[in-house]
Design a protein around this motif. Structure first.
Motif, PDB file in Angstrom:
ATOM      1  N   CYS A 134       0.838  -1.199   0.000  1.00  9.74           N
ATOM      2  CA  CYS A 134       0.000   0.000   0.000  1.00  9.74           C
ATOM      3  C   CYS A 134       0.869   1.243   0.000  1.00  9.74           C
ATOM      4  O   CYS A 134       1.899   1.294   0.676  1.00  9.74           O
ATOM      5  CB  CYS A 134      -0.897  -0.017   1.245  1.00  9.74           C
ATOM      6  N   SER A 135       0.449   2.237  -0.754  1.00  6.49           N
ATOM      7  CA  SER A 135       1.129   3.532  -0.709  1.00  6.49           C
ATOM      8  C   SER A 135       0.821   4.202   0.629  1.00  6.49           C
ATOM      9  O   SER A 135      -0.308   4.170   1.111  1.00  6.49           O
ATOM     10  CB  SER A 135       0.672   4.418  -1.866  1.00  6.49           C
ATOM     11  N   PRO A 139      -3.924   9.612  -2.257  1.00  3.31           N
ATOM     12  CA  PRO A 139      -4.823   8.450  -2.317  1.00  3.31           C
ATOM     13  C   PRO A 139      -4.018   7.154  -2.324  1.00  3.31           C
ATOM     14  O   PRO A 139      -2.887   7.117  -2.814  1.00  3.31           O
ATOM     15  CB  PRO A 139      -5.562   8.656  -3.645  1.00  3.31           C
ATOM     16  N   HIS A 140      -4.608   6.101  -1.757  1.00  3.01           N
ATOM     17  CA  HIS A 140      -3.884   4.865  -1.526  1.00  3.01           C
ATOM     18  C   HIS A 140      -4.174   3.830  -2.610  1.00  3.01           C
ATOM     19  O   HIS A 140      -5.335   3.568  -2.939  1.00  3.01           O
ATOM     20  CB  HIS A 140      -4.273   4.274  -0.170  1.00  3.01           C
ATOM     21  N   THR A 141      -3.121   3.258  -3.135  1.00  2.00           N
ATOM     22  CA  THR A 141      -3.240   2.120  -4.042  1.00  2.00           C
ATOM     23  C   THR A 141      -2.815   0.872  -3.285  1.00  2.00           C
ATOM     24  O   THR A 141      -1.707   0.820  -2.738  1.00  2.00           O
ATOM     25  CB  THR A 141      -2.346   2.283  -5.280  1.00  2.00           C
ATOM     26  N   ASN A 156     -11.905   1.823   5.347  1.00  3.28           N
ATOM     27  CA  ASN A 156     -11.994   3.071   4.590  1.00  3.28           C
ATOM     28  C   ASN A 156     -11.939   4.297   5.503  1.00  3.28           C
ATOM     29  O   ASN A 156     -12.049   4.188   6.732  1.00  3.28           O
ATOM     30  CB  ASN A 156     -13.294   3.090   3.786  1.00  3.28           C
ATOM     31  N   VAL A 196      -5.992  -5.140  -7.488  1.00  7.10           N
ATOM     32  CA  VAL A 196      -5.553  -3.763  -7.289  1.00  7.10           C
ATOM     33  C   VAL A 196      -6.769  -2.933  -6.893  1.00  7.10           C
ATOM     34  O   VAL A 196      -7.803  -2.973  -7.575  1.00  7.10           O
ATOM     35  CB  VAL A 196      -4.900  -3.185  -8.559  1.00  7.10           C
ATOM     36  N   HIS A 197      -6.642  -2.191  -5.798  1.00  5.07           N
ATOM     37  CA  HIS A 197      -7.751  -1.384  -5.283  1.00  5.07           C
ATOM     38  C   HIS A 197      -7.275   0.048  -5.061  1.00  5.07           C
ATOM     39  O   HIS A 197      -6.136   0.277  -4.634  1.00  5.07           O
ATOM     40  CB  HIS A 197      -8.269  -1.951  -3.955  1.00  5.07           C
ATOM     41  N   GLN A 198      -8.169   0.993  -5.327  1.00  2.00           N
ATOM     42  CA  GLN A 198      -7.878   2.403  -5.099  1.00  2.00           C
ATOM     43  C   GLN A 198      -8.779   2.921  -3.975  1.00  2.00           C
ATOM     44  O   GLN A 198      -9.986   2.699  -3.987  1.00  2.00           O
ATOM     45  CB  GLN A 198      -8.131   3.210  -6.377  1.00  2.00           C
TER      46      GLN A 198
END
Length: 275
Positions: A134-135, A139-141, A156, A196-198
């Motif tokens: 995770c970044s 915003p987190h990828t 979230n 992959v989730h944003q």
């Protein structure tokens, strides 16, 4: 003679990172192993990496495999080394999905090497593998990969949970799952497993072994039920003693949570969190 590859019944780690972030991991031996003098079969690694990425890795060694405790250790160690080296070498050009493929393959290669050195079958080292990167900054990828059972989930910014982020893989019969193997770590198989989730905002990212699902959700289908999630989420908040957390408060609270008695559920339990 003493059994090879001893593993402590309890492990914990805490890391402070950039932008007020932190990582915590706790792993406890289940009563199933403790009652027969066995070792903890789970293992985990947490780390902050280059490009302001963090990673959570967990592995659940198969109770039926003679050296599963070593298999899970090799898997998480080799996966972390591969990710760290890959990000360092590739820098801003790194393809995170490709790095996860390489990490899973490195984990299995490590097991193959050890099995060959000991003239033991690879099945003696059977283990699952869960990886979530995770970044650190929004915003987190989130890039996640899961081989076998367990849970990867995200809390979230509004406090709701997104779960599971990867498919929970179970075998044909109850209690079965998939493990690291030539088939499960083939490039095409791994690419199908990656998700992959944003997220605009994240409060936390969670990786947990199957002992957590058994204790709090009972079945994988319950992971999709918000009503079942609520008690788990509330218990997790109590364990962490609110935010910001301290190393002592969160590791102690998580250990107490993981060691709570649940009738009929006595497996190892491991949780890794990014917050």
């Amino acid at each position: 003679p003493a059994a090879p590859y001893p593993k402590a019944p309890y492990a914990q780690a805490y890391l402070a990172g950039p932008a007020g972030s932190c990582l915590v991991g706790v792993s406890t031996r289940g009563r199933l192993h403790a009652n027969v003098g066995g070792f903890r079969e789970d293992d985990f690694r947490i780390a902050f990496l280059a490009r302001e990425q963090c990673v959570l890795i967990a592995a659940d060694g198969a109770g039926s495999a003679a050296l599963a405790r070593e298999g899970s250790r090799i898997a998480v160690s080799c996966a972390l080394d591969a990710l760290s080296n890959g990000l360092h070498e590739q820098g801003a050009d790194a393809n995170l999905e490709a790095l996860l493929v390489n990490a899973a393959q490195a984990a299995f290669a490590g097991i193959q090497t050890q099995a060959a050195a000991l003239s033991r079958p690879i099945s003696d080292f059977n283990t699952t593998l869960l990886i979530a990167m995770c970044s650190v900054r929004a915003p987190h990828t989130v890039v996640a990969l899961q081989i076998g059972d367990g849970l990867i989930a995200a809390k979230n910014g509004d406090g709701s949970w997104s779960a599971p982020l990867c498919d929970c893989e179970y075998g044909e019969y109850h209690g079965q799952t998939h493990f690291l193997s030539a088939a499960t770590t083939a490039a095409t198989a791994l690419q199908l497993r990656i998700r992959v989730h944003q997220f605009p905002q994240l409060q936390s990212l969670l990786v947990a072994t199957d002992g957590i699902i058994d204790a709090y959700f009972e079945t994988e289908s319950a992971l999709l039920d918000p009503g079942v999630w609520q008690p788990f989420a509330q218990r997790l908040e109590i364990a962490l003693n609110g935010v910001p957390v301290t190393p002592a408060s969160c590791t102690t609270g998580l250990r107490q949570m993981l060691e709570e008695f649940t009738p009929g559920q006595h497996d190892d339990r491991t949780v890794a969190l990014a917050m």
